[in-house]
Design a protein around this motif. Structure first.
Motif, short mmCIF file in Angstrom:
data_model
loop_
_atom_site.label_atom_id
_atom_site.label_comp_id
_atom_site.label_asym_id
_atom_site.label_seq_id
_atom_site.Cartn_x
_atom_site.Cartn_y
_atom_site.Cartn_z
N PRO A 62 0.81 -1.23 0.00
CA PRO A 62 0.00 0.00 0.00
C PRO A 62 0.84 1.27 0.00
O PRO A 62 2.00 1.27 0.41
CB PRO A 62 -0.81 -0.12 1.29
CG PRO A 62 0.02 -0.98 2.19
CD PRO A 62 0.71 -1.96 1.28
N MET A 63 0.24 2.34 -0.45
CA MET A 63 0.91 3.63 -0.48
C MET A 63 1.30 4.10 0.91
O MET A 63 2.28 4.83 1.08
CB MET A 63 0.01 4.67 -1.14
CG MET A 63 -0.24 4.43 -2.62
SD MET A 63 1.15 4.95 -3.65
CE MET A 63 0.59 6.60 -4.14
N GLU A 64 0.53 3.68 1.92
CA GLU A 64 0.85 4.07 3.30
C GLU A 64 2.22 3.55 3.71
O GLU A 64 2.96 4.23 4.44
CB GLU A 64 -0.22 3.55 4.25
CG GLU A 64 -1.57 4.27 4.17
CD GLU A 64 -2.40 3.85 2.97
OE1 GLU A 64 -3.43 4.51 2.70
OE2 GLU A 64 -2.00 2.87 2.28
N ASP A 65 2.58 2.35 3.23
CA ASP A 65 3.91 1.81 3.54
C ASP A 65 5.00 2.65 2.90
O ASP A 65 6.06 2.87 3.50
CB ASP A 65 4.00 0.36 3.06
CG ASP A 65 3.25 -0.61 3.95
OD1 ASP A 65 2.62 -0.14 4.92
OD2 ASP A 65 3.29 -1.83 3.67
N VAL A 66 4.75 3.11 1.70
CA VAL A 66 5.72 3.97 1.02
C VAL A 66 5.88 5.28 1.78
O VAL A 66 7.00 5.76 2.00
CB VAL A 66 5.27 4.24 -0.43
CG1 VAL A 66 6.20 5.26 -1.10
CG2 VAL A 66 5.23 2.95 -1.24
N ALA A 67 4.77 5.86 2.22
CA ALA A 67 4.82 7.13 2.95
C ALA A 67 5.59 6.98 4.26
O ALA A 67 6.42 7.83 4.61
CB ALA A 67 3.41 7.62 3.23
N ARG A 68 5.33 5.87 4.97
CA ARG A 68 6.04 5.65 6.25
C ARG A 68 7.54 5.51 6.02
O ARG A 68 8.35 6.06 6.77
CB ARG A 68 5.50 4.40 6.95
CG ARG A 68 4.22 4.65 7.74
CD ARG A 68 3.92 3.49 8.65
NE ARG A 68 3.56 2.29 7.90
CZ ARG A 68 2.32 2.00 7.53
NH1 ARG A 68 1.32 2.83 7.84
NH2 ARG A 68 2.05 0.90 6.86
N ARG A 69 7.92 4.77 4.98
CA ARG A 69 9.34 4.58 4.71
C ARG A 69 10.00 5.89 4.29
O ARG A 69 11.16 6.13 4.60
CB ARG A 69 9.50 3.53 3.60
CG ARG A 69 10.94 3.13 3.30
CD ARG A 69 11.55 2.29 4.42
NE ARG A 69 10.82 1.04 4.59
CZ ARG A 69 11.14 -0.11 3.98
NH1 ARG A 69 12.17 -0.15 3.17
NH2 ARG A 69 10.44 -1.19 4.22
N ALA A 70 9.25 6.73 3.60
CA ALA A 70 9.78 8.02 3.15
C ALA A 70 9.74 9.08 4.25
O ALA A 70 10.27 10.18 4.06
CB ALA A 70 9.00 8.51 1.93
N ARG A 71 9.06 8.75 5.37
CA ARG A 71 8.90 9.69 6.48
C ARG A 71 8.15 10.95 6.05
O ARG A 71 8.53 12.08 6.40
CB ARG A 71 10.26 10.05 7.10
CG ARG A 71 11.00 8.87 7.70
CD ARG A 71 12.36 9.30 8.25
NE ARG A 71 13.10 8.17 8.76
CZ ARG A 71 13.02 7.70 10.02
NH1 ARG A 71 12.22 8.30 10.88
NH2 ARG A 71 13.74 6.66 10.41
N VAL A 72 7.13 10.75 5.25
CA VAL A 72 6.25 11.85 4.86
C VAL A 72 4.81 11.38 5.04
O VAL A 72 4.54 10.19 5.21
CB VAL A 72 6.48 12.27 3.39
CG1 VAL A 72 7.90 12.75 3.18
CG2 VAL A 72 6.16 11.12 2.43
#
Length: 249
Positions: A62-72
């Motif tokens: 999910p996109m949420e995982d990408v956001a968490r990894r990017a710290r945004v």
């Protein structure tokens, strides 16, 4: 290996969206301003995070995982990429382009056919690009004779018997022309590597382009420890290369 295309086939034209994400022309033709320094930095963080997350979990992450990894915040991700399909295509296009360039380098700098193929495989596996091969390229399955025309098969694979593994390119979806072109270029250059090695008698005659792409994907495991991952990839690739090579009669 994780190759998931549940979010792939429904993608629409991405050129204007990608242009807007970098700064350029919007879909309505108006000009956007260049990204601010902080916005550009966030974009780079998102792209790096997406490569890591999709490489580890597949394109179904999910996109949420990408956001968490990017710290945004996830809203930041969606401001740059209005849908997950757009982000997936951006990452897959970049990885397909990188693999194509690696194949061309091996083809142009190695005189020996086997050395060229082996160099391409080692470089590709070391880069981790195999974990991000798009479903457009890596679509392997048991192909039945009915429903699969000669035009749908790759030239290198038309001599395979019914029921064997074949690479089956997807039919282009709306707005996927650029991705299809990139995939075609990759398949063409890898096909040249395969043909050269086979003609030299150094590659098993039953090895196809799809087999080579499977090697790239299979020999690039995602492990938590970088050193362990590199060692495992090198060991597995040595075994797979040995299996690809022809044996004296």
């Amino acid at each position: 290996m994780h190759v998931q295309d549940s979010h792939w086939s429904s993608a629409v034209a991405t050129g204007s969206a990608l242009s807007a994400s970098k700064g350029g022309s919007r879909a309505d033709g108006t000009r956007t301003t260049p990204l601010r320094v902080d916005a550009q930095r966030n974009l780079e963080h998102v792209l790096r995070a997406a490569r890591e997350v999709f490489g580890e979990l597949g394109y179904g992450a999910p996109m949420e995982d990408v956001a968490r990894r990017a710290r945004v915040g996830v809203g930041t991700v969606y401001r740059r990429f209005p849908s997950k399909d757009v982000l997936v295509r951006r990452i897959a296009e970049e990885e397909t382009s990188r693999l194509t360039e690696q194949a061309r380098t091996a083809l142009g700098q190695e005189d020996e056919p086997w050395s060229a193929l082996a160099r391409f495989l080692r470089t590709s596996v070391a880069s981790g690009a195999g974990r991000l091969l798009p479903p457009q390229v890596l679509r392997v399955g048991v192909a039945e004779e009915r429903g699969l025309t000669d035009q749908a098969r790759l030239p290198q694979q038309r001599t395979q018997a019914a029921g064997e593994l074949r690479l089956v390119p997807e039919r282009p979806a709306g707005g996927a022309a650029e991705q299809d072109a990139g995939a075609a270029q990759l398949l063409d250059v890898v096909g040249q590597l395969v043909d050269r090695a086979r003609a030299a008698g150094e590659l098993r005659p039953d090895v196809s382009v799809s087999d080579v792409l499977l090697v790239i994907a299979t020999a690039a495991p995602s492990l938590p420890d970088a050193a362990q991952q590199a060692a495992a990839s090198a060991r597995l690739l040595d075994i797979l290369l040995d299996g690809l090579r022809s044996r004296p009669a």
